[in-house]
Design a protein around this motif. Structure first.
Motif, PDB file in Angstrom:
ATOM      1  N   GLU A   1      35.598  71.282  65.061  1.00 30.37           N
ATOM      2  CA  GLU A   1      35.610  69.863  65.413  1.00 30.37           C
ATOM      3  C   GLU A   1      37.038  69.376  65.564  1.00 30.37           C
ATOM      4  N   ILE A   2      37.256  68.473  66.547  1.00 32.31           N
ATOM      5  CA  ILE A   2      38.619  67.947  66.687  1.00 32.31           C
ATOM      6  C   ILE A   2      38.932  66.988  65.544  1.00 32.31           C
ATOM      7  N   VAL A   3      40.156  67.115  65.043  1.00 31.70           N
ATOM      8  CA  VAL A   3      40.645  66.195  64.011  1.00 31.70           C
ATOM      9  C   VAL A   3      42.101  65.868  64.326  1.00 31.70           C
ATOM     10  N   ARG A   4      42.593  64.817  63.679  1.00 25.72           N
ATOM     11  CA  ARG A   4      44.005  64.471  63.752  1.00 25.72           C
ATOM     12  C   ARG A   4      44.761  65.296  62.717  1.00 25.72           C
ATOM     13  N   LEU A  56      46.268  63.103  60.069  1.00 25.18           N
ATOM     14  CA  LEU A  56      45.385  62.370  59.148  1.00 25.18           C
ATOM     15  C   LEU A  56      44.547  63.344  58.326  1.00 25.18           C
ATOM     16  N   SER A  86      39.933  58.772  75.046  1.00 28.06           N
ATOM     17  CA  SER A  86      40.560  57.464  74.815  1.00 28.06           C
ATOM     18  C   SER A  86      41.438  57.437  73.573  1.00 28.06           C
ATOM     19  N   GLY A 102      37.031  60.673  53.944  1.00 28.85           N
ATOM     20  CA  GLY A 102      37.436  61.203  55.253  1.00 28.85           C
ATOM     21  C   GLY A 102      38.931  61.080  55.468  1.00 28.85           C
ATOM     22  N   GLY A 103      39.528  60.126  54.789  1.00 30.02           N
ATOM     23  CA  GLY A 103      40.989  59.994  54.840  1.00 30.02           C
ATOM     24  C   GLY A 103      41.523  59.288  56.065  1.00 30.02           C
ATOM     25  N   GLN A 104      40.654  58.790  56.925  1.00 28.97           N
ATOM     26  CA  GLN A 104      41.150  58.265  58.198  1.00 28.97           C
ATOM     27  C   GLN A 104      41.787  56.877  58.076  1.00 28.97           C
ATOM     28  N   ALA A 136      36.778  53.814  66.551  1.00 32.35           N
ATOM     29  CA  ALA A 136      37.976  54.577  66.918  1.00 32.35           C
ATOM     30  C   ALA A 136      37.653  55.592  68.014  1.00 32.35           C
ATOM     31  N   HIS A 137      37.949  56.866  67.753  1.00 31.31           N
ATOM     32  CA  HIS A 137      37.866  57.906  68.777  1.00 31.31           C
ATOM     33  C   HIS A 137      37.180  59.134  68.184  1.00 31.31           C
ATOM     34  N   PRO A 138      36.744  60.059  69.038  1.00 28.41           N
ATOM     35  CA  PRO A 138      35.959  61.197  68.526  1.00 28.41           C
ATOM     36  C   PRO A 138      36.623  61.930  67.350  1.00 28.41           C
ATOM     37  N   ALA A 139      37.922  62.172  67.423  1.00 27.58           N
ATOM     38  CA  ALA A 139      38.563  62.936  66.344  1.00 27.58           C
ATOM     39  C   ALA A 139      38.517  62.183  65.016  1.00 27.58           C
ATOM     40  N   ILE A 140      38.576  60.864  65.088  1.00 28.23           N
ATOM     41  CA  ILE A 140      38.492  60.051  63.869  1.00 28.23           C
ATOM     42  C   ILE A 140      37.053  60.055  63.357  1.00 28.23           C
ATOM     43  N   ASN A 159      34.926  62.308  63.579  1.00 29.08           N
ATOM     44  CA  ASN A 159      34.564  63.586  62.971  1.00 29.08           C
ATOM     45  C   ASN A 159      34.913  63.657  61.492  1.00 29.08           C
ATOM     46  N   ARG A 160      35.834  62.824  61.041  1.00 28.48           N
ATOM     47  CA  ARG A 160      36.235  62.913  59.629  1.00 28.48           C
ATOM     48  C   ARG A 160      35.953  61.640  58.838  1.00 28.48           C
TER      49      ARG A 160
END
Lengths: 790, 171, 283
Positions: B58-61, B64, B133, C33-35, C102-106, C108-109
């Motif tokens: 899965e994509i993550v930052r 973060l 986005s 999730g820590g976001q 937010a966005h997909p990567a956010i 996800n967590r």
């Protein structure tokens, strides 16, 4: 019997969509941006920055920071000044421009929120930041000058007492009798335009690693920068080193847009500390630092007027521009250029004689401003095109028709504008015609009308523009700036017949290396894959200006073309010696020496190169092969080689929410010879998006005390994928005769015109509701206000 | 090292065991400890997407996520995706379409697009734009990136179609 | 921009997490999730001594349907909700809202529980808890308690959770027959924090609305129910006059505070526009 081999024909890569060779490396995650480079024994720096916009530094205590874990060195402005001398950002051709000496780290006074007041150097960046928190600074806050409109009031404190007032620069243009023209005009329209400050937001923050070798007194700086030779000169001068003891390396640069072409105090400090410590020092501005210390731009308040006759012909423009530049004029290009460009460029596409302009450039306690992509153009174009649409509306003329009546005729060149600009040859009418066709202007107008009846408010906005490209020495050199106005290209024929090209122009993603390879391959007569291009290393590349002001293709490309011709001639001379034929009857095509008349292949280039390098003993005694050549080119025919273009924006405004949806964008432009359409089109698209950013989203928000309120990427809004429209690009091609290549620049035209096109589209959508917006960015709130809904 | 954490993680298919400070972000761990400098630091507060990597697919930052949070997980970066050949078609499409300029956002874009192409193999242009986005590109204006991803999606769908047809014929 | 130093514990069970929280009450932060927490650490806005990482507690990551409610474990990620067939069937507004976070990567967590426990006034989930009349199970060493969402949010980033408590699960009563709901938010860019956003839910018998609940976010210091507007719509058909009355009530209901780009007047205006659009969607 074999059929006769068909002769090779000359080929060219000029005008071809050639994917950039260096992009493959970036796609594989193999880029070499400054922060990707690791040096042995490197240390990391963090800055302590002023939380006040204007404050006296009463006391600075570094003791606790010095004792913190991992800390190697801490210093104040005084400590850094031992290694870095101050500078003043003025040039003599901006008569009267003044500024104060600026230090790498503030000495006694911080003049904007974010100015560095101390530095910490530690084993890791995290440790440096830990220690920076422990630096105790006792500030005595001073009144901050933030509002440029009151910066010159007697009651406003003077930021630099020695300068006498807060006026950095002023300039006027008066063609004479302008007020009389306005008084006698059939129509006069006027408006006030406000432009929010914004900044470049390069995805790669500013980055530097400076390494000083005391034994050789040699400074090597890895720097994300557009002008390595300029920076080399500056590091040498302000760190008191011979220029040849400074090497600046700019490998991959993660976006620049004019942001990375200025002298930044923190970068100077890092180089100075490296010299003091004899160790590599690394620093990457974090995003908060980027927002408060990267140059800002475009904060302007413009009052302007336009006069026409009864047929809708423009008679005169009047312009009053006020701009705030922060506490210092930025070194070495100065912060007078943007306002100066606004004065020069306003009205630029149109045929009129009378012009009155007045520019005031004032100091403030905000982040310094300087040249950012399309310097001044977005302001001049928005003012001009905003007034043009207003005049058309008053005269009940279609905006396209109004432009047709006023754009400088395509056969009326050379032309000197009212502001004194000299145009070699532009193609406004051809571009307008092509644009209207491309967008199906009539069809779109019909659609707009039909939807209006359903309560859907769509608007079409046009914006014609000119763009400054291929500058001569008149841009900086004449004012005393040590910024090269020429560029060089060195070509080296390798024994395999491949060519290594070294160029002074630099790559930040525009495609410079690909463009140079195409020019060289075409000029020499070899496959483009056989050219390897090297940029961005002052120890290696020819001296030159770098990439800014849309000059890389026009200046660097021409130097490469000249070098390519010379190398080819030398190769043919070598081949003539090998083949004992007359060089005049030979040609080089697809890496083969051929008979120029028939195309018959006579000798592979690789074989000629092999003999030239390894077996010159087999050549006639009097013949020396010259297999490395250098040529330089500076554009000297015109102060600037202007390009032109026109954009159109199609938007839908939700009149209940004030939200603007961008439906589509078109641009037709003329950058002369197009070396690589694939690259040019994407320059334009990217530029348009950046212009749209200014029109709809981007603004550095300050409070009255000079605090930057939105210094995060969550709060400063940049254009993202979901909101950007698809963009249709078209070209008209008028090569400049100032060079053989004929190429002009294309890097800034997108940004120059997009805000005006979007503004005019919004106002077109709002026109039936008697609402109008002229303050950028056009936020929902500003649109709702114009509609009287809030 | 303060509060040292013994981290065991699989990165691009290889087991890695390192001692890290708990405060070390995944992106700094990848770049500084493992030399995987393909993923970049852009904003360090989760907005720009330059540090996008895959954790357990899965994509993550990367800014973060703490490195220690990936204990026991599988991490993939642009280097791993490149070397496995998994995204060669996507990379070619980016190259041919000039869907990158400075290239700084590109690894994050590629990783994000990898997830998109898996999750929504038939994404429309609007869906592609929406999915991207959270990834900032200052250079391109995004259109070329959207084009390149759309092309890859279509090519993959056509390839699958072809494979299905071939299988049917073979059967 | 590096986080300050802190100690880190991976809680292997809910009991262990509660014990650590009890032991370090006040100086520890729960890392879900820590976001939101990690950006705050990076910006050094938060400098806890200890992070208690609960992200591995799979017992808290679930979406369960019972006879009376949908139970969502606190560690259920936004993306889990976005993809859940049960959520989509029972509460399509939650599916819609999840896709706007937010966005997909956010997504996800980031977790639903983390968002609610943080009580960010601009976030979607806290407002959802109010609109859908959810209740929350809080856990601590002292045991568990269940609180209605209505009384949970106390102010900007302030909740009724004690320092030693953590959110365990979220309980959403299953919708009564005839329930309609709508969700919407106004953002400058996709994924941005909303200028204003709202969930509206009501029961519809014939054309008449009842049990109307309207929760706004992004406009005030905390998510809130627009009680005046709810009353104005109850018993009406959601006709233009009723909507106008409900819109008028929003001034008192919301009392918006300015954000960087919008004055309170703009936020009120936009909230009114949004309310009308959402009520229209109930039809």
């Amino acid at each position: 019997m074999n059929a006769p081999v068909p002769g090779l024909k000359p080929t060219t890569y000029i005008g071809q969509d050639v994917p950039r060779p260096n992009a493959k490396r970036l796609l594989a995650g193999r880029g070499q941006y400054v922060d990707d480079i690791r040096l042995p024994r490197e240390l990391h720096a963090a800055f302590v920055r002023s939380p006040h916009a204007h404050a006296k530094i009463v006391h600075l205590n570094l003791d606790a920071a010095r004792k913190a874990k991992g800390v190697f060195w801490c210093g104040s402005g005084v400590d850094v000044a031992r290694a870095v001398s101050p500078w003043v950002g003025v040039l003599t051709h901006f008569k009267g421009l003044k500024s104060a000496p600026q230090y790498a780290v503030a000495l006694e006074r911080a003049t904007w929120q974010g100015e560095a007041v101390a530095v910490v150097v530690a084993q890791t960046r995290a440790q440096a930041e830990d220690a920076a928190q422990l630096v105790e600074v006792d500030y005595d806050p001073l009144p901050a000058v933030t509002n440029m409109e009151t910066a010159l009031d007697p009651a406003t404190p003077v930021i630099h007492a020695d300068l006498g007032d807060n006026l950095a620069f002023t300039r006027g243009v008066d063609t004479g009798g302008v007020q009389d023209v306005f008084a006698g005009a059939h129509l006069v329209v006027e408006d006030t335009f406000r432009f929010g400050r914004h900044t470049g937001v390069c995805l790669e923050p500013r980055a530097i690693t400076a390494d000083f070798n005391p034994s050789e007194q040699q400074l090597t700086v890895y720097l994300g920068n557009q002008a390595p030779h300029m920076m080399r000169d500056i590091f040498a001068k302000h760190l008191d080193l011979p220029e040849s003891h400074v090497r600046v390396i700019s490998r991959d640069v993660g976006g620049s847009f004019g942001i990375k072409v200025h002298v930044y105090p923190d970068e100077m400090a890092i180089a100075g500390i490296a010299k003091l410590l004899g160790r590599p020092i690394r620093y990457l501005a974090d995003r908060l630092e980027s927002f408060s210390t990267d140059i800002h731009a475009r904060e302007h308040l413009v009052k302007a007027k336009l006069a026409t006759d009864k047929d809708g012909r423009i008679l005169a423009f009047e312009l009053d521009d006020l701009t705030g530049i922060g506490p210092y004029s930025v070194y070495p290009r100065t912060s007078a250029v943007e306002g100066n460009q606004v004065v020069n460029l306003t009205g630029g596409p149109y045929d009129f004689k009378h012009y009155l302009a007045n520019l005031k450039v004032v100091f403030q306690n905000k982040t310094p401003t300087c040249q950012y992509r399309a310097v001044g153009h977005p302001i001049a174009v928005a003012v001009t095109e905003g007034l043009v649409d207003l005049a058309a509306q008053k005269l009940r003329l279609d905006p396209a028709e109004f432009r047709r009546r006023n754009l400088i005729a395509d056969d009326n060149y050379p032309y000197t504008s009212a502001s004194g600009l000299k145009f070699e040859a532009l193609s406004h009418h051809a571009c307008l015609d092509k644009l209207l066709k491309l967008m199906d202007y009539k069809g779109l107008r019909a659609e707009q009308q039909a939807l209006r009846a359903k309560g859907i408010h769509r608007g079409i906005g046009l914006a014609a523009l000119i763009e400054v490209t291929n500058p001569s020495a008149l841009f900086y050199g004449v004012g005393g700036a040590r910024i090269s106005a020429q560029d060089g290209c060195t070509l080296r024929l390798e024994p395999t017949g491949w060519v290594t090209a070294l160029t002074g122009v630099t790559e930040q993603g525009q495609g410079t290396e690909g463009m140079i390879a195409q020019v060289v391959a075409s000029a020499v007569g070899i496959p483009v894959e056989h050219v390897r291009v090297i940029t961005g290393d002052t120890d290696v590349t020819p001296y030159g200006g770098g990439t800014w002001a849309s000059r890389a293709a026009g200046i660097g490309g021409e130097a490469a073309l000249m070098a390519g011709h010379t190398l080819k001639a030398n190769i043919l001379a070598l081949a003539a010696a090998i083949l004992t034929r007359d060089a005049a009857g030979l040609d080089l095509r697809a890496a083969q020496i051929v008979d120029a008349a028939t195309g018959e292949v006579l000798l592979p280039l690789a074989e000629a190169a092999r003999i030239g390098q390894y077996r010159p003993d087999t050549l006639p005694r009097a013949f020396q092969p010259e297999l490395t050549v250098s040529r330089q080119y500076g554009q000297r025919d015109w102060p600037f080689v202007f390009t032109n273009g026109i954009q159109a924006s199609y938007v839908e405004v939700d009149t209940d929410t004030g939200f603007v949806k961008l439906l589509k964008h078109w641009m037709v432009e003329d950058c002369g010879t197009i070396i690589n359409p694939l690259l040019v089109d994407e320059q334009l698209r990217g530029g348009i998006a950046q212009g749209i950013g200014g029109a709809l989203f981007e603004e550095c928000l300050y409070d009255d005390t000079g605090q930057l309120l939105n210094a995060t990427m969550a709060d400063y809004l940049v254009p993202m994928a979901a909101e950007m429209p698809d963009m249709v690009i078209g070209h008209v091609c008028t090569p400049t005769k100032s060079s053989e290549l004929g190429a002009k620049g294309a890097g800034e035209a997108g940004t120059a015109g997009a805000p005006a096109a979007v503004m005019n589209a919004i106002n077109d959508a709002l026109s039936t509701l008697s609402a109008r917006v002229t303050e950028q960015p056009f936020t929902p709130e500003r649109i709702l206000r114009a509609l009287g809904k809030v | 090292m303060e509060n040292a954490f013994q981290l065991a993680v699989k990165v691009n298919g290889a087991d890695v065991a390192k001692t890290v400070e708990p405060r070390t972000h995944l992106i700094d761990f990848l770049r500084n400890d493992l030399g995987l400098t393909g993923s970049h630091i852009g904003c360090e507060h989760g907005v720009c997407g330059a540090c996008t990597v895959l954790v357990n697919g899965e994509i993550v930052r990367g800014c973060l996520t703490l490195a220690c949070q990936t204990h026991g997980a599988e991490v993939e970066t642009v280097e791993g995706l490149t070397e496995s050949g998994l995204i060669a078609d996507l990379q070619t499409a980016f190259h041919q379409r000039n869907a990158l300029q400075c290239g700084y956002c590109t690894p994050g874009m590629l990783v994000c697009a990898t997830a998109l192409l898996t999750e929504k193999p038939h994404a429309t242009r609007e869906e592609i734009r929406e999915y991207l986005s959270g990834n900032f590109c200052r250079c391109t204006g995004y259109e070329a990136i959207v084009d390149a991803i759309e092309t890859t999606a279509k090519n993959r769908a056509a390839g699958k179609q072809l494979a299905a047809t071939n299988n049917a014929e073979a059967a | 921009m590096k986080a300050p130093s802190f100690a880190y514990e991976r809680a292997e069970s809910l009991a262990r997490a509660c014990a650590l929280l009890h032991q370090h009450a006040g100086n520890a932060r729960i890392l879900a999730g820590g976001q939101s927490l990690i950006p705050a650490l990076n910006l050094r806005l938060s400098q806890p001594d200890l992070l208690i990482d609960i992200s591995q507690l799979n017992e808290l990551r679930h979406i369960t349907v019972t006879a009376t409610e949908l139970v969502v474990g606190a560690l259920t990620r936004h993306a889990d909700i976005e993809r859940s067939a049960d959520v989509k069937r029972l509460f399509p507004v939650l599916t819609q809202a999840a896709a706007q976070i937010a966005h997909p990567a956010i997504r996800n967590r980031g977790t639903m529980g983390g968002s609610i426990a943080l009580a960010d006034p601009a976030a979607e989930w806290p407002a959802a808890t109010l609109a859908l009349d959810m209740s929350l199970t809080l856990a601590s060493e002292r045991g568990e308690r269940r609180v209605p969402a209505d009384s949970f949010f106390k102010g900007i980033y302030e909740t009724g959770m004690a320092q030693d408590e953590m959110l365990k699960s979220i309980h959403i009563p299953l919708p009564a027959a005839g329930t309609r709901s709508a969700f919407g938010e106004l953002t400058r860019r996709s994924g941005d924090y909303a200028i204003t956003g709202a969930f509206v839910t009501a029961r519809k018998s014939g054309a008449t609305l009842s049990a109307t609940r309207i929760a706004f976010f992004g406009v005030a210091g905390q998510p809130l129910l627009a009680r005046g507007a709810m009353a104005a719509l109850d018993g009406t058909t959601g006709d233009a006059a009723a909507v106008a009355r409900a819109q008028a009530c929003l001034a008192a209901d919301l009392d918006p505070i300015a954000d960087l780009y919008n004055t309170p007047a703009t936020k009120l205006h936009l909230s009114r526009v949004l309310l009308a659009r959402l009520v229209a969607q109930l039809a």
